[in-house]
Design a protein around this motif. Structure first.
Motif, PDB file in Angstrom:
ATOM      1  N   ALA A 248       0.801  -1.218   0.000  1.00 22.75           N
ATOM      2  CA  ALA A 248       0.000   0.000   0.000  1.00 22.75           C
ATOM      3  C   ALA A 248       0.835   1.270   0.000  1.00 22.75           C
ATOM      4  CB  ALA A 248      -0.940   0.005   1.203  1.00 22.75           C
ATOM      5  N   ALA A 249       2.140   1.141   0.173  1.00 25.94           N
ATOM      6  CA  ALA A 249       2.971   2.330   0.322  1.00 25.94           C
ATOM      7  C   ALA A 249       4.187   2.313  -0.597  1.00 25.94           C
ATOM      8  CB  ALA A 249       3.419   2.466   1.780  1.00 25.94           C
ATOM      9  N   LEU A 250       4.115   1.583  -1.696  1.00 25.52           N
ATOM     10  CA  LEU A 250       5.279   1.471  -2.571  1.00 25.52           C
ATOM     11  C   LEU A 250       5.708   2.824  -3.121  1.00 25.52           C
ATOM     12  CD1 LEU A 250       4.533  -1.819  -4.563  1.00 25.52           C
ATOM     13  CD2 LEU A 250       6.032  -1.492  -2.596  1.00 25.52           C
ATOM     14  N   ALA A 251       4.749   3.709  -3.372  1.00 24.03           N
ATOM     15  CA  ALA A 251       5.087   5.014  -3.928  1.00 24.03           C
ATOM     16  C   ALA A 251       5.915   5.847  -2.959  1.00 24.03           C
ATOM     17  CB  ALA A 251       3.815   5.772  -4.291  1.00 24.03           C
ATOM     18  N   ALA A 252       5.843   5.504  -1.677  1.00 27.60           N
ATOM     19  CA  ALA A 252       6.566   6.277  -0.666  1.00 27.60           C
ATOM     20  C   ALA A 252       8.007   5.835  -0.512  1.00 27.60           C
ATOM     21  CB  ALA A 252       5.844   6.158   0.677  1.00 27.60           C
ATOM     22  N   LEU A 253       8.415   4.782  -1.217  1.00 27.83           N
ATOM     23  CA  LEU A 253       9.753   4.237  -1.019  1.00 27.83           C
ATOM     24  C   LEU A 253      10.854   5.191  -1.462  1.00 27.83           C
ATOM     25  CD1 LEU A 253       9.176   0.522  -2.084  1.00 27.83           C
ATOM     26  CD2 LEU A 253       9.577   1.395   0.225  1.00 27.83           C
ATOM     27  N   SER A 254      10.517   6.146  -2.329  1.00 29.72           N
ATOM     28  CA  SER A 254      11.520   7.099  -2.781  1.00 29.72           C
ATOM     29  C   SER A 254      11.570   8.357  -1.920  1.00 29.72           C
ATOM     30  CB  SER A 254      11.247   7.499  -4.239  1.00 29.72           C
ATOM     31  OG  SER A 254       9.942   8.056  -4.361  1.00 29.72           O
ATOM     32  N   SER A 255      10.794   8.387  -0.850  1.00 34.09           N
ATOM     33  CA  SER A 255      10.767   9.540   0.038  1.00 34.09           C
ATOM     34  C   SER A 255      12.055   9.629   0.854  1.00 34.09           C
ATOM     35  CB  SER A 255       9.570   9.441   0.992  1.00 34.09           C
ATOM     36  OG  SER A 255       9.637  10.438   1.989  1.00 34.09           O
ATOM     37  N   ASN A 256      12.398  10.834   1.243  1.00 33.39           N
ATOM     38  CA  ASN A 256      13.537  11.040   2.132  1.00 33.39           C
ATOM     39  C   ASN A 256      13.104  11.219   3.579  1.00 33.39           C
ATOM     40  OD1 ASN A 256      15.577  10.952   0.125  1.00 33.39           O
ATOM     41  ND2 ASN A 256      15.097  13.062  -0.474  1.00 33.39           N
ATOM     42  N   ASP A 257      11.806  11.156   3.820  1.00 31.28           N
ATOM     43  CA  ASP A 257      11.275  11.345   5.167  1.00 31.28           C
ATOM     44  C   ASP A 257      11.242  10.007   5.893  1.00 31.28           C
ATOM     45  OD1 ASP A 257       9.749  12.980   7.226  1.00 31.28           O
ATOM     46  OD2 ASP A 257       8.276  11.412   6.761  1.00 31.28           O
ATOM     47  N   TRP A 258      11.891   9.947   7.057  1.00 32.62           N
ATOM     48  CA  TRP A 258      12.022   8.681   7.769  1.00 32.62           C
ATOM     49  C   TRP A 258      10.668   8.141   8.225  1.00 32.62           C
ATOM     50  CZ3 TRP A 258      14.257   4.448   7.900  1.00 32.62           C
ATOM     51  CH2 TRP A 258      14.463   3.662   9.034  1.00 32.62           C
ATOM     52  N   ALA A 259       9.781   8.994   8.699  1.00 32.73           N
ATOM     53  CA  ALA A 259       8.464   8.540   9.132  1.00 32.73           C
ATOM     54  C   ALA A 259       7.700   7.918   7.968  1.00 32.73           C
ATOM     55  CB  ALA A 259       7.678   9.699   9.733  1.00 32.73           C
ATOM     56  N   THR A 260       7.827   8.512   6.800  1.00 31.34           N
ATOM     57  CA  THR A 260       7.157   7.966   5.612  1.00 31.34           C
ATOM     58  C   THR A 260       7.753   6.624   5.225  1.00 31.34           C
ATOM     59  OG1 THR A 260       6.705  10.207   4.817  1.00 31.34           O
ATOM     60  CG2 THR A 260       6.591   8.431   3.198  1.00 31.34           C
ATOM     61  N   LEU A 261       9.078   6.521   5.271  1.00 27.04           N
ATOM     62  CA  LEU A 261       9.727   5.252   4.944  1.00 27.04           C
ATOM     63  C   LEU A 261       9.362   4.168   5.949  1.00 27.04           C
ATOM     64  CD1 LEU A 261      13.278   6.472   3.854  1.00 27.04           C
ATOM     65  CD2 LEU A 261      11.485   5.520   2.390  1.00 27.04           C
ATOM     66  N   ARG A 262       9.299   4.521   7.238  1.00 30.70           N
ATOM     67  CA  ARG A 262       8.912   3.550   8.259  1.00 30.70           C
ATOM     68  C   ARG A 262       7.553   2.946   7.951  1.00 30.70           C
ATOM     69  NH1 ARG A 262      10.048   3.148  13.481  1.00 30.70           N
ATOM     70  NH2 ARG A 262       8.629   1.389  13.182  1.00 30.70           N
ATOM     71  N   ALA A 263       6.634   3.752   7.432  1.00 31.81           N
ATOM     72  CA  ALA A 263       5.293   3.254   7.105  1.00 31.81           C
ATOM     73  C   ALA A 263       5.290   2.386   5.853  1.00 31.81           C
ATOM     74  CB  ALA A 263       4.333   4.433   6.923  1.00 31.81           C
ATOM     75  N   ALA A 264       6.336   2.517   5.041  1.00 36.90           N
ATOM     76  CA  ALA A 264       6.374   1.807   3.762  1.00 36.90           C
ATOM     77  C   ALA A 264       7.191   0.531   3.799  1.00 36.90           C
ATOM     78  CB  ALA A 264       6.948   2.734   2.679  1.00 36.90           C
ATOM     79  N   ILE A 265       7.994   0.335   4.852  1.00 40.54           N
ATOM     80  CA  ILE A 265       8.964  -0.758   4.875  1.00 40.54           C
ATOM     81  C   ILE A 265       8.863  -1.542   6.176  1.00 40.54           C
ATOM     82  CG2 ILE A 265      11.440  -1.319   4.864  1.00 40.54           C
ATOM     83  CD1 ILE A 265      11.893   1.294   3.291  1.00 40.54           C
ATOM     84  N   THR A 266       8.948  -2.854   6.075  1.00 42.46           N
ATOM     85  CA  THR A 266       9.163  -3.700   7.252  1.00 42.46           C
ATOM     86  C   THR A 266      10.629  -4.116   7.249  1.00 42.46           C
ATOM     87  OG1 THR A 266       6.902  -4.530   7.418  1.00 42.46           O
ATOM     88  CG2 THR A 266       8.630  -5.907   8.348  1.00 42.46           C
ATOM     89  N   TYR A 267      11.361  -3.653   8.250  1.00 43.43           N
ATOM     90  CA  TYR A 267      12.770  -4.029   8.408  1.00 43.43           C
ATOM     91  C   TYR A 267      12.858  -5.254   9.310  1.00 43.43           C
ATOM     92  CZ  TYR A 267      14.460   0.440   6.476  1.00 43.43           C
ATOM     93  OH  TYR A 267      14.744   1.507   5.655  1.00 43.43           O
ATOM     94  N   THR A 268      13.767  -6.161   8.978  1.00 48.74           N
ATOM     95  CA  THR A 268      14.012  -7.334   9.810  1.00 48.74           C
ATOM     96  C   THR A 268      15.516  -7.490  10.018  1.00 48.74           C
ATOM     97  OG1 THR A 268      12.032  -8.454   8.954  1.00 48.74           O
ATOM     98  CG2 THR A 268      13.674  -9.824  10.064  1.00 48.74           C
ATOM     99  N   TYR A 269      15.881  -7.755  11.269  1.00 49.29           N
ATOM    100  CA  TYR A 269      17.289  -7.978  11.617  1.00 49.29           C
ATOM    101  C   TYR A 269      17.443  -9.412  12.092  1.00 49.29           C
ATOM    102  CZ  TYR A 269      17.811  -2.955  11.274  1.00 49.29           C
ATOM    103  OH  TYR A 269      17.842  -1.666  10.799  1.00 49.29           O
ATOM    104  N   GLN A 270      18.334 -10.149  11.420  1.00 43.22           N
ATOM    105  CA  GLN A 270      18.626 -11.525  11.793  1.00 43.22           C
ATOM    106  C   GLN A 270      19.982 -11.517  12.493  1.00 43.22           C
ATOM    107  OE1 GLN A 270      18.148 -10.602   8.507  1.00 43.22           O
ATOM    108  NE2 GLN A 270      16.109 -11.330   7.998  1.00 43.22           N
ATOM    109  N   MET A 271      19.947 -11.517  13.822  1.00 45.24           N
ATOM    110  CA  MET A 271      21.175 -11.376  14.596  1.00 45.24           C
ATOM    111  C   MET A 271      21.747 -12.745  14.926  1.00 45.24           C
ATOM    112  SD  MET A 271      20.036  -8.205  17.030  1.00 45.24           S
ATOM    113  CE  MET A 271      18.283  -8.524  16.889  1.00 45.24           C
ATOM    114  N   PHE A 272      22.986 -12.948  14.533  1.00 42.95           N
ATOM    115  CA  PHE A 272      23.661 -14.225  14.733  1.00 42.95           C
ATOM    116  C   PHE A 272      23.927 -14.436  16.224  1.00 42.95           C
ATOM    117  CE2 PHE A 272      27.295 -17.053  14.916  1.00 42.95           C
ATOM    118  CZ  PHE A 272      26.979 -18.004  13.960  1.00 42.95           C
ATOM    119  N   PRO A 273      23.714 -15.635  16.736  1.00 44.96           N
ATOM    120  CA  PRO A 273      23.264 -16.807  15.992  1.00 44.96           C
ATOM    121  C   PRO A 273      21.746 -16.971  15.901  1.00 44.96           C
ATOM    122  CG  PRO A 273      23.882 -17.469  18.195  1.00 44.96           C
ATOM    123  CD  PRO A 273      24.181 -15.996  18.106  1.00 44.96           C
TER     124      PRO A 273
END
Length: 374
Positions: A248-273
């Motif tokens: 629903a937020a693909l158009a926002a992926l080119s934004s420079n605003d962090w709040a907008t990017l947060r709404a457009a992206i799910t970040y995942t961190y896989q911390m070893f191990p």
């Protein structure tokens, strides 16, 4: 809102251009690494007994003079926050006769930590502060009888520890810079639950190292939120950081605003191990893996939200999110698929698993495992 790191913005830029982990070729992982008892024994000895491990979010202990027992890593542990606010991980063992100090699994708050056998008592920083009939222990120096502390490091909203005295927590500080962008340390712990999964711990990690399964396994739950193939990833030492674009937020992926990017992206961190941090736009899930055998792992899931619910409506909203993700997506779909995978691999039907170009994060993870075993 805190500022993003260069790495977080770089992943957003890749997603804005269509997203991909990049080319590469088909890779493989031997089936035996998931089923061999000997392999599991080596992983416990050379990985889990040696490297820094995440044990909990900082929000598990939101105030001073708190302690929570923890048994998931094979030894009785005690996570504490002392009166100065410093986090510690101790062996949950009285220094008098070796009795388990704190029973159960509930938090202890205020006062002292008192042994149930002979009532030796400890402060939350591990110091022995009292014992009955001290006259019967002539010459005993209380300073030498503090709780056994394991190396502990708190950074970016996570509490890390290690069984090995020489453990290096530098990478925890590197990751912490990313977590500060999400204000991980300022989150409220809403719910926690431990799942007993009948699968090898690496199958759980594999599931969070690729987005290939999202449109298939999660077709009835979260798949509509994401665009197939709009994903990317990079590495931070042995750890991996991935990002998936929300439909629903693909158009926002080119934004420079962090709040907008947060709404457009799910970040995942896989911390070893064995730790996974899933950062959704409005809440965060932390999963800590605690391997028990080659075919069984405990997974403790913590749901973190920006603040404690102030109304019944807010409470109901977060309860629905919790049950959708922890009870539905994770337990009924991801963890169940891992159990089915364990059953199939244990049958001997295949000698190796095959990885496509959307799954190469799995190969990178197994390379890190192999490097530690060598």
């Amino acid at each position: 809102m805190n500022a993003p790191t260069e790495g977080q913005l770089a992943l957003a830029g890749v997603l804005a251009r269509g997203g991909s982990r990049g080319g590469g070729e088909i890779a493989h992982v031997a089936a035996s690494v998931y089923t061999s008892p000997e392999r599991f024994a080596d992983e416990r000895a050379y990985i889990f007994a040696q490297v820094p491990l995440v044990i909990a979010p900082s929000s598990l202990l939101p105030g001073p003079n708190m302690a929570i027992p923890h048994d998931g890593f094979g030894k009785p542990l005690l996570i504490t926050r002392d009166k100065a606010g410093t986090a510690h991980v101790f062996l949950n063992v009285c220094r008098h006769r070796g009795t388990r100090l704190v029973e159960g699994c509930d938090a202890v708050k205020g006062g002292r930590l008192v042994c149930p056998y002979h009532a030796w008592s400890y402060a939350f920083d591990g110091r022995l502060v009292g014992l009955p009939r001290p006259d019967t222990f002539p010459g005993l120096d209380k300073a030498e009888y503090g709780l056994k502390r394991l190396p502990t490091h708190e950074a970016g909203g996570l509490i890390w520890f290690a069984f090995a005295e020489e453990a290096d927590f530098a990478e925890a500080d590197t990751l912490a810079r990313d977590f500060e962008a999400f204000d991980l340390a300022g989150q409220h712990l809403f719910r926690r639950r431990t799942h007993a999964v009948q699968a090898n711990w690496k199958l759980i990690m594999d599931a969070f190292l690729e987005g290939y399964h999202i449109q298939r396994l999660h077709a009835g739950t979260i798949a509509p939120f994401f665009k197939d193939g709009v994903s990317t990833a990079d590495t931070i030492g042995p750890h991996q950081r991935s990002a998936v674009g929300r439909e629903a937020a693909l158009a926002a992926l080119s934004s420079n605003d962090w709040a907008t990017l947060r709404a457009a992206i799910t970040y995942t961190y896989q911390m070893f191990p064995g730790t996974v941090l899933v950062v959704s736009p409005d809440y965060i899930n932390l999963m800590v893996l605690m391997p028990q055998s080659e075919g069984r792992v405990l997974v403790e899931d913590f749901m973190l939200i920006p603040e404690a619910p102030a109304t019944e409506k807010a409470l109901a909203h977060w309860e629905r999110s919790w049950e959708l993700l922890d009870g539905g997506v994770f337990a009924s779909e991801d963890f169940r698929a891992c159990e089915l995978g364990q059953q199939g691999l244990a049958s001997g039907a295949i000698e190796r698993v095959t990885l496509g170009t959307l799954e190469l994060g799995i190969r990178h993870f197994h390379d890190a495992v192999n490097a530690h075993l060598r």
